[in-house]
Design a protein around this motif. Sequence first.
Motif, PDB file in Angstrom:
ATOM      1  N   ALA A  49      -0.936  -3.012  -8.970  1.00 37.07           N
ATOM      2  CA  ALA A  49      -1.113  -4.029  -7.933  1.00 37.07           C
ATOM      3  C   ALA A  49      -0.166  -5.206  -8.159  1.00 37.07           C
ATOM      4  CB  ALA A  49      -2.564  -4.504  -7.898  1.00 37.07           C
ATOM      5  N   TYR A  50      -0.079  -5.666  -9.410  1.00 36.00           N
ATOM      6  CA  TYR A  50       0.824  -6.780  -9.713  1.00 36.00           C
ATOM      7  C   TYR A  50       2.284  -6.375  -9.545  1.00 36.00           C
ATOM      8  CZ  TYR A  50      -2.992  -9.651 -11.489  1.00 36.00           C
ATOM      9  OH  TYR A  50      -4.131 -10.393 -11.605  1.00 36.00           O
ATOM     10  N   LEU A  51       2.624  -5.205 -10.031  1.00 32.65           N
ATOM     11  CA  LEU A  51       4.003  -4.740  -9.912  1.00 32.65           C
ATOM     12  C   LEU A  51       4.399  -4.564  -8.453  1.00 32.65           C
ATOM     13  CD1 LEU A  51       6.667  -3.808 -11.123  1.00 32.65           C
ATOM     14  CD2 LEU A  51       5.690  -1.505 -11.325  1.00 32.65           C
ATOM     15  N   SER A  52       3.542  -3.961  -7.663  1.00 28.31           N
ATOM     16  CA  SER A  52       3.883  -3.768  -6.250  1.00 28.31           C
ATOM     17  C   SER A  52       4.022  -5.113  -5.538  1.00 28.31           C
ATOM     18  CB  SER A  52       2.867  -2.871  -5.550  1.00 28.31           C
ATOM     19  OG  SER A  52       1.599  -3.483  -5.490  1.00 28.31           O
ATOM     20  N   SER A  53       3.179  -6.089  -5.878  1.00 29.70           N
ATOM     21  CA  SER A  53       3.314  -7.434  -5.285  1.00 29.70           C
ATOM     22  C   SER A  53       4.664  -8.044  -5.631  1.00 29.70           C
ATOM     23  CB  SER A  53       2.200  -8.362  -5.788  1.00 29.70           C
ATOM     24  OG  SER A  53       0.969  -7.961  -5.290  1.00 29.70           O
ATOM     25  N   PHE A  54       5.051  -7.912  -6.895  1.00 32.29           N
ATOM     26  CA  PHE A  54       6.327  -8.440  -7.363  1.00 32.29           C
ATOM     27  C   PHE A  54       7.494  -7.775  -6.628  1.00 32.29           C
ATOM     28  CE2 PHE A  54       9.882  -8.248 -10.407  1.00 32.29           C
ATOM     29  CZ  PHE A  54      10.058  -9.600 -10.676  1.00 32.29           C
ATOM     30  N   LEU A  55       7.471  -6.464  -6.574  1.00 29.27           N
ATOM     31  CA  LEU A  55       8.563  -5.715  -5.938  1.00 29.27           C
ATOM     32  C   LEU A  55       8.662  -6.008  -4.442  1.00 29.27           C
ATOM     33  CD1 LEU A  55       8.073  -2.221  -7.638  1.00 29.27           C
ATOM     34  CD2 LEU A  55       9.739  -3.993  -8.239  1.00 29.27           C
ATOM     35  N   ILE A  56       7.539  -5.968  -3.762  1.00 28.72           N
ATOM     36  CA  ILE A  56       7.530  -6.152  -2.309  1.00 28.72           C
ATOM     37  C   ILE A  56       7.926  -7.578  -1.939  1.00 28.72           C
ATOM     38  CG2 ILE A  56       6.080  -6.138  -0.239  1.00 28.72           C
ATOM     39  CD1 ILE A  56       6.868  -3.334  -1.418  1.00 28.72           C
ATOM     40  N   SER A  57       7.433  -8.564  -2.677  1.00 30.70           N
ATOM     41  CA  SER A  57       7.796  -9.960  -2.368  1.00 30.70           C
ATOM     42  C   SER A  57       9.296 -10.182  -2.522  1.00 30.70           C
ATOM     43  CB  SER A  57       7.029 -10.920  -3.276  1.00 30.70           C
ATOM     44  OG  SER A  57       5.654 -10.831  -3.015  1.00 30.70           O
ATOM     45  N   GLN A  76       0.832  -1.202   0.000  1.00 28.73           N
ATOM     46  CA  GLN A  76       0.000   0.000   0.000  1.00 28.73           C
ATOM     47  C   GLN A  76       0.871   1.259   0.000  1.00 28.73           C
ATOM     48  OE1 GLN A  76      -3.407  -0.088  -0.413  1.00 28.73           O
ATOM     49  NE2 GLN A  76      -2.973   2.047  -0.879  1.00 28.73           N
ATOM     50  N   PHE A  77       1.956   1.202   0.763  1.00 27.80           N
ATOM     51  CA  PHE A  77       2.880   2.343   0.801  1.00 27.80           C
ATOM     52  C   PHE A  77       3.460   2.595  -0.588  1.00 27.80           C
ATOM     53  CE2 PHE A  77       7.035   4.315   1.462  1.00 27.80           C
ATOM     54  CZ  PHE A  77       6.684   5.382   2.288  1.00 27.80           C
ATOM     55  N   VAL A  78       3.876   1.537  -1.258  1.00 21.11           N
ATOM     56  CA  VAL A  78       4.442   1.668  -2.606  1.00 21.11           C
ATOM     57  C   VAL A  78       3.394   2.217  -3.566  1.00 21.11           C
ATOM     58  CG1 VAL A  78       5.292   0.350  -4.600  1.00 21.11           C
ATOM     59  CG2 VAL A  78       6.245  -0.068  -2.342  1.00 21.11           C
ATOM     60  N   MET A  79       2.199   1.690  -3.496  1.00 17.21           N
ATOM     61  CA  MET A  79       1.145   2.149  -4.408  1.00 17.21           C
ATOM     62  C   MET A  79       0.768   3.608  -4.132  1.00 17.21           C
ATOM     63  SD  MET A  79      -1.189  -1.199  -5.057  1.00 17.21           S
ATOM     64  CE  MET A  79      -2.233  -0.334  -6.204  1.00 17.21           C
ATOM     65  N   ASP A  80       0.795   4.009  -2.881  1.00 20.62           N
ATOM     66  CA  ASP A  80       0.449   5.392  -2.532  1.00 20.62           C
ATOM     67  C   ASP A  80       1.538   6.389  -2.917  1.00 20.62           C
ATOM     68  OD1 ASP A  80      -1.902   4.477  -1.445  1.00 20.62           O
ATOM     69  OD2 ASP A  80      -1.262   4.677   0.644  1.00 20.62           O
ATOM     70  N   HIS A  81       2.796   5.917  -2.958  1.00 29.50           N
ATOM     71  CA  HIS A  81       3.903   6.858  -3.120  1.00 29.50           C
ATOM     72  C   HIS A  81       4.764   6.671  -4.362  1.00 29.50           C
ATOM     73  CE1 HIS A  81       3.014   7.020   1.193  1.00 29.50           C
ATOM     74  NE2 HIS A  81       3.309   8.292   1.063  1.00 29.50           N
ATOM     75  N   LYS A  82       4.710   5.561  -5.005  1.00 28.38           N
ATOM     76  CA  LYS A  82       5.750   5.250  -5.971  1.00 28.38           C
ATOM     77  C   LYS A  82       5.247   4.969  -7.378  1.00 28.38           C
ATOM     78  CE  LYS A  82      10.182   3.806  -6.181  1.00 28.38           C
ATOM     79  NZ  LYS A  82      10.947   4.741  -6.891  1.00 28.38           N
TER      80      LYS A  82
END
Length: 186
Positions: free
Chosen positions: A140-148, A125-131
Amino acid sequence: MTEKLDRRKKYTRMVLKDSLINLLQYKPISSVTVKEICEKADINRSTFYTHYQDQTDLLTQIEEEFMEDLHRYLDAFSVESEDDALKTLEKLLEYIKDRKNMCQTLLNKHSDTKFENRIIIIARQFVMDHKINMRSEEAAYLSSFLISGAMQVIKDWLTNNTQQTPKQIAEMIDMFIHKGVNAKIH
Protein backbone atom coordinates in the motif's frame (compact mmCIF):
# COMPACT_ATOMS: atom_id res chain seq x y z
CA MET A 1 -37.00 11.04 -35.14
CA THR A 2 -35.59 9.41 -31.99
CA GLU A 3 -32.15 9.13 -33.59
CA LYS A 4 -32.24 12.83 -34.44
CA LEU A 5 -33.15 13.67 -30.82
CA ASP A 6 -30.40 11.41 -29.49
CA ARG A 7 -27.83 13.08 -31.75
CA ARG A 8 -29.06 16.51 -30.69
CA LYS A 9 -28.94 15.49 -27.03
CA LYS A 10 -25.39 14.13 -27.43
CA TYR A 11 -24.31 17.27 -29.25
CA THR A 12 -25.81 19.52 -26.56
CA ARG A 13 -24.09 17.60 -23.77
CA MET A 14 -20.79 17.59 -25.66
CA VAL A 15 -20.92 21.37 -26.22
CA LEU A 16 -21.80 22.01 -22.58
CA LYS A 17 -18.95 19.78 -21.39
CA ASP A 18 -16.47 21.42 -23.74
CA SER A 19 -17.60 24.85 -22.57
CA LEU A 20 -17.14 23.98 -18.92
CA ILE A 21 -13.72 22.42 -19.56
CA ASN A 22 -12.70 25.59 -21.40
CA LEU A 23 -13.85 27.81 -18.53
CA LEU A 24 -12.09 25.63 -15.94
CA GLN A 25 -8.78 26.35 -17.62
CA TYR A 26 -9.00 29.88 -16.23
CA LYS A 27 -10.93 29.64 -13.00
CA PRO A 28 -12.23 27.22 -10.37
CA ILE A 29 -15.65 25.61 -10.59
CA SER A 30 -16.83 27.81 -7.71
CA SER A 31 -16.39 30.86 -9.97
CA VAL A 32 -18.05 29.38 -13.06
CA THR A 33 -21.72 30.17 -13.60
CA VAL A 34 -24.35 28.34 -15.61
CA LYS A 35 -24.86 31.56 -17.55
CA GLU A 36 -21.18 31.55 -18.64
CA ILE A 37 -21.35 27.92 -19.69
CA CYS A 38 -24.50 28.56 -21.72
CA GLU A 39 -23.07 31.65 -23.40
CA LYS A 40 -19.90 29.80 -24.36
CA ALA A 41 -21.93 26.81 -25.63
CA ASP A 42 -24.50 29.05 -27.34
CA ILE A 43 -27.24 27.11 -25.55
CA ASN A 44 -30.05 28.60 -23.50
CA ARG A 45 -30.28 28.02 -19.77
CA SER A 46 -33.48 26.00 -19.92
CA THR A 47 -31.72 23.53 -22.22
CA PHE A 48 -28.84 23.33 -19.76
CA TYR A 49 -31.23 22.53 -16.92
CA THR A 50 -32.89 19.73 -18.88
CA HIS A 51 -29.53 17.94 -18.79
CA TYR A 52 -27.83 19.06 -15.55
CA GLN A 53 -28.80 20.49 -12.17
CA ASP A 54 -25.95 23.01 -12.07
CA GLN A 55 -22.31 23.49 -13.07
CA THR A 56 -21.12 21.12 -10.34
CA ASP A 57 -23.43 18.38 -11.63
CA LEU A 58 -22.00 18.90 -15.12
CA LEU A 59 -18.43 18.62 -13.78
CA THR A 60 -19.36 15.51 -11.82
CA GLN A 61 -20.77 13.92 -14.98
CA ILE A 62 -17.58 14.73 -16.90
CA GLU A 63 -15.47 13.18 -14.15
CA GLU A 64 -17.72 10.10 -13.87
CA GLU A 65 -17.56 9.45 -17.60
CA PHE A 66 -13.78 9.80 -17.52
CA MET A 67 -13.49 7.39 -14.58
CA GLU A 68 -15.76 4.80 -16.22
CA ASP A 69 -13.81 5.11 -19.44
CA LEU A 70 -10.51 4.79 -17.55
CA HIS A 71 -11.72 1.65 -15.77
CA ARG A 72 -12.78 0.08 -19.08
CA TYR A 73 -9.48 1.06 -20.63
CA LEU A 74 -7.37 -0.44 -17.85
CA ASP A 75 -9.49 -3.58 -17.67
CA ALA A 76 -8.61 -4.27 -21.31
CA PHE A 77 -4.95 -4.86 -20.43
CA SER A 78 -3.24 -7.86 -18.96
CA VAL A 79 -0.04 -7.22 -17.03
CA GLU A 80 1.92 -10.43 -16.74
CA SER A 81 5.47 -9.13 -17.20
CA GLU A 82 7.58 -5.99 -16.93
CA ASP A 83 7.22 -5.53 -20.67
CA ASP A 84 3.41 -5.73 -20.37
CA ALA A 85 3.50 -3.14 -17.58
CA LEU A 86 5.53 -0.74 -19.70
CA LYS A 87 3.19 -1.22 -22.70
CA THR A 88 0.15 -0.68 -20.46
CA LEU A 89 1.66 2.52 -19.09
CA GLU A 90 2.40 3.70 -22.62
CA LYS A 91 -1.18 2.96 -23.70
CA LEU A 92 -2.49 4.80 -20.65
CA LEU A 93 -0.35 7.82 -21.55
CA GLU A 94 -1.68 7.68 -25.13
CA TYR A 95 -5.19 7.68 -23.66
CA ILE A 96 -4.33 10.75 -21.54
CA LYS A 97 -2.69 12.52 -24.49
CA ASP A 98 -5.79 11.89 -26.64
CA ARG A 99 -7.79 13.65 -23.90
CA LYS A 100 -5.06 16.17 -23.15
CA ASN A 101 -7.21 19.26 -22.83
CA MET A 102 -9.66 17.61 -20.47
CA CYS A 103 -6.96 15.89 -18.36
CA GLN A 104 -4.85 19.02 -18.17
CA THR A 105 -7.86 21.06 -17.09
CA LEU A 106 -9.18 18.58 -14.54
CA LEU A 107 -5.71 18.23 -13.00
CA ASN A 108 -4.78 21.93 -12.98
CA LYS A 109 -4.48 24.30 -10.04
CA HIS A 110 -8.10 25.48 -10.41
CA SER A 111 -9.49 21.97 -10.05
CA ASP A 112 -10.71 20.14 -7.02
CA THR A 113 -8.24 17.51 -5.82
CA LYS A 114 -11.01 14.88 -5.54
CA PHE A 115 -10.62 14.06 -9.24
CA GLU A 116 -6.87 13.54 -8.94
CA ASN A 117 -7.35 11.48 -5.79
CA ARG A 118 -9.86 9.24 -7.57
CA ILE A 119 -7.38 8.63 -10.39
CA ILE A 120 -4.69 7.82 -7.84
CA ILE A 121 -7.00 5.31 -6.12
CA ILE A 122 -7.78 3.58 -9.43
CA ALA A 123 -4.12 3.48 -10.43
CA ARG A 124 -3.05 2.31 -6.99
CA GLN A 125 -5.53 -0.55 -7.04
CA PHE A 126 -4.41 -1.49 -10.54
CA VAL A 127 -0.78 -1.57 -9.41
CA MET A 128 -1.60 -3.61 -6.33
CA ASP A 129 -3.69 -6.07 -8.36
CA HIS A 130 -1.09 -6.53 -11.09
CA LYS A 131 2.38 -5.51 -10.05
CA ILE A 132 3.34 -5.71 -6.41
CA ASN A 133 4.18 -8.97 -4.71
CA MET A 134 4.77 -8.13 -1.03
CA ARG A 135 2.96 -7.74 2.28
CA SER A 136 -0.19 -5.67 1.90
CA GLU A 137 0.92 -2.89 4.28
CA GLU A 138 4.22 -2.40 2.43
CA ALA A 139 2.47 -2.73 -0.92
CA ALA A 140 0.00 0.00 0.00
CA TYR A 141 2.79 2.43 0.89
CA LEU A 142 4.88 1.51 -2.12
CA SER A 143 1.97 1.85 -4.53
CA SER A 144 1.12 5.27 -3.02
CA PHE A 145 4.72 6.37 -3.50
CA LEU A 146 4.92 5.11 -7.08
CA ILE A 147 1.54 6.42 -8.20
CA SER A 148 2.01 9.87 -6.63
CA GLY A 149 5.36 10.28 -8.37
CA ALA A 150 4.01 9.02 -11.69
CA MET A 151 0.99 11.34 -11.37
CA GLN A 152 3.25 14.35 -10.88
CA VAL A 153 5.36 13.38 -13.91
CA ILE A 154 2.15 13.09 -15.97
CA LYS A 155 0.90 16.48 -14.73
CA ASP A 156 4.26 18.06 -15.62
CA TRP A 157 4.14 16.37 -19.03
CA LEU A 158 0.66 17.79 -19.66
CA THR A 159 1.80 21.23 -18.47
CA ASN A 160 4.73 21.05 -20.90
CA ASN A 161 2.27 20.41 -23.75
CA THR A 162 3.12 16.69 -24.06
CA GLN A 163 6.40 17.44 -25.83
CA GLN A 164 7.68 13.90 -25.29
CA THR A 165 5.88 10.91 -26.73
CA PRO A 166 3.83 8.64 -24.46
CA LYS A 167 6.50 5.98 -24.99
CA GLN A 168 9.27 8.33 -23.78
CA ILE A 169 7.31 9.28 -20.66
CA ALA A 170 6.41 5.62 -19.98
CA GLU A 171 10.07 4.66 -20.23
CA MET A 172 11.05 7.57 -17.97
CA ILE A 173 8.51 6.61 -15.30
CA ASP A 174 9.56 2.97 -15.59
CA MET A 175 13.21 3.97 -15.17
CA PHE A 176 12.39 6.09 -12.10
CA ILE A 177 10.42 3.22 -10.57
CA HIS A 178 13.10 0.61 -11.16
CA LYS A 179 16.26 2.67 -10.64
CA GLY A 180 15.05 5.56 -8.47
CA VAL A 181 17.80 7.98 -7.51
CA ASN A 182 20.33 5.78 -9.30
CA ALA A 183 18.67 6.48 -12.66
CA LYS A 184 20.98 7.99 -15.23
CA ILE A 185 19.35 11.13 -16.60
CA HIS A 186 20.42 12.19 -20.09
